[in-house]
Design a protein around this motif. Structure first.
Motif, PDB file in Angstrom:
ATOM      1  N   VAL A  91       0.778  -1.296   0.132  1.00 19.65           N
ATOM      2  CA  VAL A  91       0.229   0.134  -0.116  1.00 19.65           C
ATOM      3  C   VAL A  91       1.012   1.251   0.137  1.00 19.65           C
ATOM      4  O   VAL A  91       1.669   1.382   0.931  1.00 19.65           O
ATOM      5  CB  VAL A  91      -1.023  -0.037   1.021  1.00 19.65           C
ATOM      6  CG1 VAL A  91      -1.812   0.999   1.311  1.00 19.65           C
ATOM      7  CG2 VAL A  91      -1.754  -1.212   1.161  1.00 19.65           C
ATOM      8  N   LEU A  92       0.617   2.087  -0.890  1.00 18.10           N
ATOM      9  CA  LEU A  92       1.319   3.298  -1.174  1.00 18.10           C
ATOM     10  C   LEU A  92       0.334   4.438  -0.354  1.00 18.10           C
ATOM     11  O   LEU A  92      -0.716   4.659  -0.766  1.00 18.10           O
ATOM     12  CB  LEU A  92       1.691   3.718  -2.492  1.00 18.10           C
ATOM     13  CG  LEU A  92       2.247   5.228  -2.676  1.00 18.10           C
ATOM     14  CD1 LEU A  92       3.451   5.549  -2.019  1.00 18.10           C
ATOM     15  CD2 LEU A  92       2.132   5.511  -4.357  1.00 18.10           C
ATOM     16  N   ILE A  93       0.897   5.178   0.576  1.00 20.94           N
ATOM     17  CA  ILE A  93       0.130   6.467   1.235  1.00 20.94           C
ATOM     18  C   ILE A  93       0.149   7.379   0.509  1.00 20.94           C
ATOM     19  O   ILE A  93       1.505   7.990   0.130  1.00 20.94           O
ATOM     20  CB  ILE A  93       0.703   6.431   2.827  1.00 20.94           C
ATOM     21  CG1 ILE A  93       0.345   5.162   3.555  1.00 20.94           C
ATOM     22  CG2 ILE A  93      -0.122   7.712   3.291  1.00 20.94           C
ATOM     23  CD1 ILE A  93       1.043   5.307   5.144  1.00 20.94           C
ATOM     24  N   THR A  94      -0.909   8.086   0.117  1.00 14.16           N
ATOM     25  CA  THR A  94      -1.099   9.353  -0.435  1.00 14.16           C
ATOM     26  C   THR A  94      -1.597  10.481   0.181  1.00 14.16           C
ATOM     27  O   THR A  94      -2.046  10.197   1.409  1.00 14.16           O
ATOM     28  CB  THR A  94      -1.661   9.044  -1.713  1.00 14.16           C
ATOM     29  OG1 THR A  94      -3.166   8.961  -1.390  1.00 14.16           O
ATOM     30  CG2 THR A  94      -1.249   8.283  -2.677  1.00 14.16           C
ATOM     31  N   ASP A  95      -1.572  11.707  -0.087  1.00 17.21           N
ATOM     32  CA  ASP A  95      -1.983  12.950   0.535  1.00 17.21           C
ATOM     33  C   ASP A  95      -3.435  12.785   1.067  1.00 17.21           C
ATOM     34  O   ASP A  95      -4.190  13.177   1.945  1.00 17.21           O
ATOM     35  CB  ASP A  95      -1.921  14.253  -0.049  1.00 17.21           C
ATOM     36  CG  ASP A  95      -0.333  14.675  -0.052  1.00 17.21           C
ATOM     37  OD1 ASP A  95       0.380  14.413   1.173  1.00 17.21           O
ATOM     38  OD2 ASP A  95       0.033  15.057  -1.064  1.00 17.21           O
ATOM     39  N   ASP A  96      -4.089  11.939   0.302  1.00 18.40           N
ATOM     40  CA  ASP A  96      -5.812  12.052   0.203  1.00 18.40           C
ATOM     41  C   ASP A  96      -6.095  10.528   0.402  1.00 18.40           C
ATOM     42  O   ASP A  96      -7.559  10.411   0.341  1.00 18.40           O
ATOM     43  CB  ASP A  96      -6.316  12.501  -0.971  1.00 18.40           C
ATOM     44  CG  ASP A  96      -5.967  12.007  -2.137  1.00 18.40           C
ATOM     45  OD1 ASP A  96      -5.081  11.070  -2.288  1.00 18.40           O
ATOM     46  OD2 ASP A  96      -6.669  12.440  -3.334  1.00 18.40           O
ATOM     47  N   GLY A  97      -5.393   9.830   0.613  1.00 19.49           N
ATOM     48  CA  GLY A  97      -5.768   8.420   0.950  1.00 19.49           C
ATOM     49  C   GLY A  97      -4.513   7.492   0.690  1.00 19.49           C
ATOM     50  O   GLY A  97      -3.789   7.382   1.178  1.00 19.49           O
ATOM     51  N   CYS A  98      -4.866   6.426  -0.196  1.00 19.64           N
ATOM     52  CA  CYS A  98      -3.766   5.325  -0.565  1.00 19.64           C
ATOM     53  C   CYS A  98      -4.154   4.787  -1.761  1.00 19.64           C
ATOM     54  O   CYS A  98      -5.216   5.030  -2.501  1.00 19.64           O
ATOM     55  CB  CYS A  98      -3.768   4.285   0.657  1.00 19.64           C
ATOM     56  SG  CYS A  98      -5.279   3.509   0.894  1.00 19.64           S
ATOM     57  N   THR A  99      -2.982   4.222  -2.257  1.00 18.63           N
ATOM     58  CA  THR A  99      -3.076   3.456  -3.435  1.00 18.63           C
ATOM     59  C   THR A  99      -2.559   1.776  -3.380  1.00 18.63           C
ATOM     60  O   THR A  99      -1.499   1.631  -2.798  1.00 18.63           O
ATOM     61  CB  THR A  99      -2.312   4.136  -4.658  1.00 18.63           C
ATOM     62  OG1 THR A  99      -2.836   5.288  -4.818  1.00 18.63           O
ATOM     63  CG2 THR A  99      -2.391   3.140  -5.964  1.00 18.63           C
ATOM     64  N   SER A 100      -3.335   0.932  -3.739  1.00 16.54           N
ATOM     65  CA  SER A 100      -2.867  -0.619  -3.665  1.00 16.54           C
ATOM     66  C   SER A 100      -1.857  -0.680  -4.978  1.00 16.54           C
ATOM     67  O   SER A 100      -2.291  -0.655  -6.074  1.00 16.54           O
ATOM     68  CB  SER A 100      -3.949  -1.367  -3.857  1.00 16.54           C
ATOM     69  OG  SER A 100      -3.413  -2.628  -3.529  1.00 16.54           O
ATOM     70  N   LEU A 101      -0.494  -0.910  -4.624  1.00 16.51           N
ATOM     71  CA  LEU A 101       0.459  -1.309  -5.594  1.00 16.51           C
ATOM     72  C   LEU A 101       0.336  -2.586  -5.916  1.00 16.51           C
ATOM     73  O   LEU A 101       0.626  -3.095  -7.201  1.00 16.51           O
ATOM     74  CB  LEU A 101       1.966  -1.184  -5.117  1.00 16.51           C
ATOM     75  CG  LEU A 101       2.094   0.145  -4.709  1.00 16.51           C
ATOM     76  CD1 LEU A 101       3.636   0.445  -3.966  1.00 16.51           C
ATOM     77  CD2 LEU A 101       2.081   1.253  -5.738  1.00 16.51           C
ATOM     78  N   THR A 102      -0.447  -3.364  -5.422  1.00 16.12           N
ATOM     79  CA  THR A 102      -0.798  -4.829  -5.711  1.00 16.12           C
ATOM     80  C   THR A 102      -2.336  -4.820  -6.419  1.00 16.12           C
ATOM     81  O   THR A 102      -3.114  -4.180  -5.878  1.00 16.12           O
ATOM     82  CB  THR A 102      -0.886  -5.962  -4.518  1.00 16.12           C
ATOM     83  OG1 THR A 102      -1.474  -5.057  -3.528  1.00 16.12           O
ATOM     84  CG2 THR A 102       0.443  -6.380  -4.056  1.00 16.12           C
ATOM     85  N   THR A 103      -2.470  -5.360  -7.357  1.00  9.67           N
ATOM     86  CA  THR A 103      -3.728  -5.515  -8.277  1.00  9.67           C
ATOM     87  C   THR A 103      -4.104  -6.859  -8.153  1.00  9.67           C
ATOM     88  O   THR A 103      -5.319  -7.267  -8.841  1.00  9.67           O
ATOM     89  CB  THR A 103      -3.512  -4.996  -9.640  1.00  9.67           C
ATOM     90  OG1 THR A 103      -2.570  -5.715 -10.295  1.00  9.67           O
ATOM     91  CG2 THR A 103      -3.027  -3.504  -9.482  1.00  9.67           C
ATOM     92  N   TYR A 104      -3.465  -7.863  -7.901  1.00 11.25           N
ATOM     93  CA  TYR A 104      -3.861  -9.389  -8.086  1.00 11.25           C
ATOM     94  C   TYR A 104      -5.353  -9.739  -7.303  1.00 11.25           C
ATOM     95  O   TYR A 104      -5.527  -8.950  -6.115  1.00 11.25           O
ATOM     96  CB  TYR A 104      -2.840 -10.390  -7.457  1.00 11.25           C
ATOM     97  CG  TYR A 104      -3.083 -11.636  -8.154  1.00 11.25           C
ATOM     98  CD1 TYR A 104      -2.539 -12.229  -9.245  1.00 11.25           C
ATOM     99  CD2 TYR A 104      -3.821 -12.694  -7.499  1.00 11.25           C
ATOM    100  CE1 TYR A 104      -2.439 -13.552  -9.901  1.00 11.25           C
ATOM    101  CE2 TYR A 104      -3.933 -13.994  -7.850  1.00 11.25           C
ATOM    102  CZ  TYR A 104      -3.530 -14.283  -9.220  1.00 11.25           C
ATOM    103  OH  TYR A 104      -3.539 -15.410  -9.656  1.00 11.25           O
ATOM    104  N   PRO A 105      -6.247 -10.352  -7.809  1.00  9.11           N
ATOM    105  CA  PRO A 105      -7.635 -10.464  -7.300  1.00  9.11           C
ATOM    106  C   PRO A 105      -7.471 -11.009  -6.113  1.00  9.11           C
ATOM    107  O   PRO A 105      -6.445 -12.050  -5.690  1.00  9.11           O
ATOM    108  CB  PRO A 105      -8.203 -11.525  -8.252  1.00  9.11           C
ATOM    109  CG  PRO A 105      -7.574 -11.074  -9.653  1.00  9.11           C
ATOM    110  CD  PRO A 105      -6.277 -10.765  -9.130  1.00  9.11           C
TER     111      PRO A 105
END
Length: 369
Positions: free
Chosen positions: A347-361
């Protein structure tokens, strides 16, 4: 982004000033690699970079590494030594050159014999553990760091897909592990981030299990795979748990609980939230379930050049997490003697939330095998 050695070393010099010591000492490992943009092996030969709070850096380098050291572009003083002569004289010359009274080192990385060599060369040298501040420089990832991690994760996910497609009833855990390892390198990994965990049936309830050659996977088994590729010096760390041919009602309920905890972690994550708050929310989902007695781990850990690095996502860690931090969101439930489930995303933390770097179902998956 072009690496600037001068800029990199200046960051460690600033840490030395913040710690109120005369210098920072780095040995081969992730901080050493970050500082120099070159990787060197840690072995029986001491290898030391000393970055002064004020003034030029210096290094102690095994003679056989000098030609590789030339590639670094280091313009400070270098003290080399040969195996047949020993390193005591080189340490004495280094310390005489530096004229420092205090040194912060990496408490989790520096080995005892290097510490002793420093104290032999200068008995009055004050050595402190600066691990948290030194390694803290790695917590906020650059755009290049994130790009490298995305590459490692994409390689890992392709390898996982190939591996799961090949799973058959009757294979051993080591059979599956070998396919996974071969797939990682076939997909472009430079190395494995760590020795993978491939665990089926009751072995999946051991969070750090070892693959067994003597166990043949069976219908109804949970199959837990925790692994990652390394690319451009950065690691992936992913776990998926699947079931073979069918899943019991209990297995489906446990899986749903872990998935809800994982998703709660994403809901909680944004810049400024603390590691405690994330773990409290994630673990709270597990604690509210009928399976609270199966909780055995914290929510996760930082990820980057090391597979486990700051920050540690656990109750009691009230560190506010800045944007650019990457951590693993990996709740799990483990019933010893029965089965375990873990779902792990990067998980990448961003200013307004986060982004999952993993996409595998990560929905419940039952392999037909």
């Amino acid at each position: 982004m072009t690496h600037s050695l001068a800029n990199s070393l200046s960051q460690y010099a600033a840490v030395a000033r913040d710690l109120d010591v005369d210098a920072i000492g780095l040995v081969p490992g992730p901080n050493f690699t970050r500082a120099l943009n070159h990787s060197f092996m840690s072995h029986e030969r001491p290898f030391l970079l000393v970055i002064r709070a004020r003034g030029p850096a210096a290094a102690l380098v095994p003679n056989l590494e000098l030609r590789s050291w030339d590639l670094v572009g280091f313009d400070g003083a270098v003290f080399d030594w040969r195996d047949q002569d020993g390193y005591d004289a080189a340490f004495a010359a280094l310390m005489g050159h530096l004229e420092i009274a205090s040194l912060a080192v990496e408490g989790q990385v520096m080995r005892v014999f290097v510490h002793h060599a420093l104290k032999t060369a200068q008995p009055d040298l004050r050595i402190i553990d600066g691990e948290r501040a030194i390694s803290g420089l790695r917590m906020i990832k650059t755009a290049d760091d994130i790009a490298a991690m995305r590459s490692a994760i994409e390689i890992s996910e392709r390898a996982l897909a190939r591996t799961l497609d090949s799973v058959r009833i009757g294979q051993s855990e080591t059979d599956i592990e070998q396919v996974l390892i071969q797939s990682l390198f076939a997909e472009g990994a430079e190395d494995m981030a760590f020795g993978p965990i491939v665990a089926a049936g009751d072995n999946s309830a051991r969070p750090h299990a070892h693959a067994r050659a003597g166990y043949a996977v069976r219908p109804g088994d949970a199959l837990l795979i925790d692994f990652g590729a390394r690319k451009h010096g950065f690691a992936a760390d992913i776990t998926r748990t699947v079931f073979l041919q069918h899943a019991t009602d209990e297995a489906q309920q446990v899986y749903d609980t872990v998935l809800r905890a994982n998703l709660r972690g994403f809901e909680m994550t944004r810049a400024g939230v603390t590691a405690h708050q994330i773990d409290d929310a994630v673990t709270g989902v597990l604690e509210a379930s009928p399976y609270a007695d199966r909780i055995r781990t914290k929510t996760g850990h930082g990820l980057g050049r090391d597979v486990h690095e700051a920050p540690y996502i656990m109750r009691g860690n009230h560190l506010a997490l800045p944007a650019g931090t990457v951590y693993t969101n990996e709740p799990g439930l483990y019933d010893i003697g029965n089965f375990g489930v873990r779902i792990e995303d990067d998980v990448l933390i961003t200013d307004d939330g986060c982004t999952s770097l993993t996409t595998y179902p990560k929905e419940l998956t039952i392999l037909p095998c």
